[in-house]
Structures are given as structure tokens and as C-alpha cells.
Design a protein around this motif. Structure first.
Motif, PDB file in Angstrom:
ATOM      1  N   GLY A 191       0.830  -1.197   0.000  1.00  0.00           N
ATOM      2  CA  GLY A 191       0.000   0.000   0.000  1.00  0.00           C
ATOM      3  C   GLY A 191       0.865   1.249   0.000  1.00  0.00           C
ATOM      4  N   VAL A 192       0.479   2.211  -0.805  1.00  0.00           N
ATOM      5  CA  VAL A 192       1.293   3.416  -0.976  1.00  0.00           C
ATOM      6  C   VAL A 192       0.470   4.652  -0.656  1.00  0.00           C
ATOM      7  N   ILE A 203       3.317  15.064 -10.807  1.00  0.00           N
ATOM      8  CA  ILE A 203       3.276  13.817 -10.057  1.00  0.00           C
ATOM      9  C   ILE A 203       2.522  12.786 -10.881  1.00  0.00           C
ATOM     10  N   SER A 204       3.084  11.571 -10.978  1.00  0.00           N
ATOM     11  CA  SER A 204       2.455  10.470 -11.709  1.00  0.00           C
ATOM     12  C   SER A 204       2.327   9.282 -10.763  1.00  0.00           C
ATOM     13  N   PHE A 205       1.085   8.787 -10.620  1.00  0.00           N
ATOM     14  CA  PHE A 205       0.847   7.723  -9.645  1.00  0.00           C
ATOM     15  C   PHE A 205      -0.406   6.953 -10.048  1.00  0.00           C
ATOM     16  N   LYS A 218      -2.031  14.783  -1.805  1.00  0.00           N
ATOM     17  CA  LYS A 218      -1.892  13.508  -1.078  1.00  0.00           C
ATOM     18  C   LYS A 218      -2.723  12.468  -1.816  1.00  0.00           C
ATOM     19  N   MET A 219      -2.095  11.322  -2.120  1.00  0.00           N
ATOM     20  CA  MET A 219      -2.762  10.275  -2.886  1.00  0.00           C
ATOM     21  C   MET A 219      -2.540   8.918  -2.230  1.00  0.00           C
ATOM     22  N   TYR A 220      -3.543   8.033  -2.362  1.00  0.00           N
ATOM     23  CA  TYR A 220      -3.471   6.693  -1.795  1.00  0.00           C
ATOM     24  C   TYR A 220      -3.666   5.665  -2.902  1.00  0.00           C
ATOM     25  N   SER A 221      -2.977   4.538  -2.767  1.00  0.00           N
ATOM     26  CA  SER A 221      -3.169   3.443  -3.719  1.00  0.00           C
ATOM     27  C   SER A 221      -4.443   2.688  -3.381  1.00  0.00           C
ATOM     28  N   ASP A 222      -4.915   1.920  -4.358  1.00  0.00           N
ATOM     29  CA  ASP A 222      -6.075   1.065  -4.106  1.00  0.00           C
ATOM     30  C   ASP A 222      -5.718   0.019  -3.051  1.00  0.00           C
ATOM     31  N   GLN A 223      -6.658  -0.322  -2.241  1.00  0.00           N
ATOM     32  CA  GLN A 223      -6.477  -1.323  -1.182  1.00  0.00           C
ATOM     33  C   GLN A 223      -5.398  -0.911  -0.179  1.00  0.00           C
ATOM     34  N   TYR A 224      -5.225   0.390   0.007  1.00  0.00           N
ATOM     35  CA  TYR A 224      -4.183   0.853   0.940  1.00  0.00           C
ATOM     36  C   TYR A 224      -4.493   0.396   2.363  1.00  0.00           C
ATOM     37  N   GLY A 240      10.549  20.007  -9.829  1.00  0.00           N
ATOM     38  CA  GLY A 240      10.876  18.628 -10.153  1.00  0.00           C
ATOM     39  C   GLY A 240       9.656  17.747 -10.199  1.00  0.00           C
ATOM     40  N   ASP A 241       9.788  16.608 -10.868  1.00  0.00           N
ATOM     41  CA  ASP A 241       8.694  15.639 -11.016  1.00  0.00           C
ATOM     42  C   ASP A 241       8.941  14.432 -10.133  1.00  0.00           C
ATOM     43  N   ILE A 242       7.856  13.732  -9.816  1.00  0.00           N
ATOM     44  CA  ILE A 242       7.957  12.480  -9.073  1.00  0.00           C
ATOM     45  C   ILE A 242       7.057  11.459  -9.732  1.00  0.00           C
ATOM     46  N   GLU A 243       7.537  10.217  -9.782  1.00  0.00           N
ATOM     47  CA  GLU A 243       6.792   9.119 -10.399  1.00  0.00           C
ATOM     48  C   GLU A 243       6.924   7.892  -9.522  1.00  0.00           C
ATOM     49  N   VAL A 244       5.781   7.286  -9.222  1.00  0.00           N
ATOM     50  CA  VAL A 244       5.754   6.055  -8.429  1.00  0.00           C
ATOM     51  C   VAL A 244       5.249   4.936  -9.321  1.00  0.00           C
ATOM     52  N   ILE A 245       6.071   3.874  -9.487  1.00  0.00           N
ATOM     53  CA  ILE A 245       5.749   2.781 -10.393  1.00  0.00           C
ATOM     54  C   ILE A 245       5.639   1.486  -9.604  1.00  0.00           C
ATOM     55  N   GLU A 246       4.598   0.728  -9.870  1.00  0.00           N
ATOM     56  CA  GLU A 246       4.408  -0.577  -9.240  1.00  0.00           C
ATOM     57  C   GLU A 246       5.119  -1.633 -10.081  1.00  0.00           C
ATOM     58  N   VAL A 247       5.981  -2.453  -9.444  1.00  0.00           N
ATOM     59  CA  VAL A 247       6.747  -3.471 -10.174  1.00  0.00           C
ATOM     60  C   VAL A 247       6.477  -4.869  -9.623  1.00  0.00           C
TER      61      VAL A 247
END
Length: 247
Positions: A191-192, A203-205, A218-224, A240-247
Motif C-alpha cells: 500500500g502506498v 506527479i504520476s501515480f 496527497k494520494m493513496y493506492s487502491d487497497q491501501y 521537479g517531477d515524481i513518479e511512483v511505479i508498481e513493479v
């Protein structure tokens, strides 16, 4: 990228012309600059002559040239613009990651890794020194997790959480940055929560993208709430930019 470099060269060229104008439009600066150049060139041409006079005039001429350059506003504008440009667009760290075809991206390749376990390291009083300027990648190799908290003036940052085991409950990543991009790779199932503040940036999420102008989001992932392992990402940047990627 090519257009960015053309823009950089154009601005630096215009500032260089302004630098020459500033030097030769001010009589004292012009005399000192020409005298410094003459002494430096003369010393270099006679560098094989025995004696200490050549070294003395070479140093004196160089100091005169440097003094004249630092006395102009245009040289400082050139330096500031160069730092700003390389902080935002000059890094090669993200160039390969922006290709349209992500099939060969590192986080797409899966492999079996045998982990050699060891006793936990002492964390109390642990000190880590990081550079003020420069690109950095955290998590190239398998590492023991510890909350991340650092400040940097300028540079791009990649944090790979796939090479560590996040503990149950909450973990934290706190980043304070002046200029630069940030990319965080998070394992599937974690959970993010991300809280990002920027004077100017994107921001990319989870497929969503927002442009911030002196804002905080402020952002939350699904099923956090249902996730056993959670990561809280708190970032503050000027530009500056920020990117959160699920791997």
C-alpha cells in the motif's frame, strides 16, 4: 532532448555575448582583462625559459582574468542557468526510461535471486553522508530495509524497493530536494501513500498525473487500508517531477 540542448546553447551564447559587452564597455575591466590575457599568453609562449618570472606572470594574468569574469553579472547568470538546466533537463539518468517501448525496462525483467541472510546491522547512531548535487540510485543490490530520509540540492533520484523486504505495518521515505526528478519503484501488493509538495512539478501515480504549481497533493493506492505492508512517501521539492511505479 535535442531541442533542449539547442535552447541551452542559444541562451549561453547570448549570455556570452553580453559578457563580452560588459567587459569591453567598462574601461577598468577591459584594461585588466586585456592585461591578464597578454601576461598569460606571453608566459605560456616562454614557459621553457629558465627562471620564476614566467610562472609569476602566468598566475597574475590568470587571477586578473578570473577577477574580471567574476566581476560581471553575466558570468553568474551563465552559471545559474547551466546549473538549472542540468538539474532539470541535462541528466541522462531518465533518458533511457522515457522510451516508448518499456519491454526491456529493468523492472520488467524477473529473475530468481538466492538471498544470503545475515544478522541485522546496528541502526542506532547510524550516519550516512550524501552529496548535495548529483544523480543517485538506491537499491541496485539487495539490501536490508531502513527508512529513507535525506535532502539534496539538485539531481535525479531512483529508489528501488524491489530489492528489499519491507517490514509489516508502515515504512517511510522522506525526500527534500531543490531541483530534479524522483522515481520510486514499489513492489506489487504494498500500500502506498504519497504526499508531494512542489513549487513547480508533475506527479504520476497509478495512471493519474497532475501538474502542481506551489501546491501539495496527497494520494493513496487502491487497497491501501487492507495492505499488510505500507509505504508512506513524503517529498518536498522546489522544481521537479515524481513518479511512483508498481513493479
Amino acid at each position: 532532448m535535442k531541442n533542449n540542448w539547442q535552447f541551452f546553447i542559444l541562451i549561453e551564447s547570448l549570455l556570452f555575448v553580453y559578457l563580452i559587452f560588459q567587459i569591453f564597455s567598462t574601461i577598468p575591466l577591459m584594461i585588466a582583462f586585456v592585461a591578464g590575457l597578454v601576461m598569460s599568453i606571453w608566459s605560456l609562449k616562454n614557459k621553457f625559459t629558465k627562471g620564476y618570472n614566467n610562472s609569476f606572470f602566468l598566475v597574475l594574468g590568470g587571477l586578473l582574468v578570473v577577477f574580471v569574469l567574476l566581476s560581471t553579472s553575466s558570468i553568474w547568470l551563465m552559471l545559474i542557468f547551466a546549473i538549472f538546466f542540468f538539474s532539470i533537463s541535462g541528466s541522462q539518468l531518465f533518458t533511457n526510461m522515457k522510451n516508448k517501448n518499456f519491454s526491456n525496462a529493468p523492472w520488467k525483467r524477473k529473475s530468481l535471486v538466492v538471498v544470503e541472510t545475515s544478522s541485522t546491522t546496528e541502526k542506532n547512531g547510524k550516519r550516512m553522508k550524501r552529496p548535495w548535487i548529483g544523480n543517485e540510485r538506491i537499491g541496485n543490490a539487495i539490501y536490508e530495509w531502513d527508512d529513507i530520509n535525506f535532502s539534496i540540492f539538485a539531481g535525479d533520484t531512483i529508489i528501488d524497493l524491489g530489492n528489499t523486504l519491507l517490514p509489516k505495518d508502515e515504512s517511510f521515505v522522506v525526500i527534500r530536494k531543490g531541483f530534479g526528478k524522483t522515481r520510486i519503484l514499489v513492489p506489487v501488493g504494498v500500500g502506498v501513500m504519497i504526499e508531494h509538495s512542489a513549487i513547480r512539478g508533475k506527479i504520476s501515480f497509478e495512471g493519474d498525473s497532475y501538474t502542481l504549481k506551489n501546491e501539495t497533493v496527497k494520494m493513496y493506492s487502491d487497497q491501501y487500508e487492507e495492505s499488510i505492508r505500507k509505504i508512506k512517501i513524503i517529498t518536498n521539492v522546489l522544481i521537479g517531477d515524481i513518479e511512483v511505479i508498481e513493479v
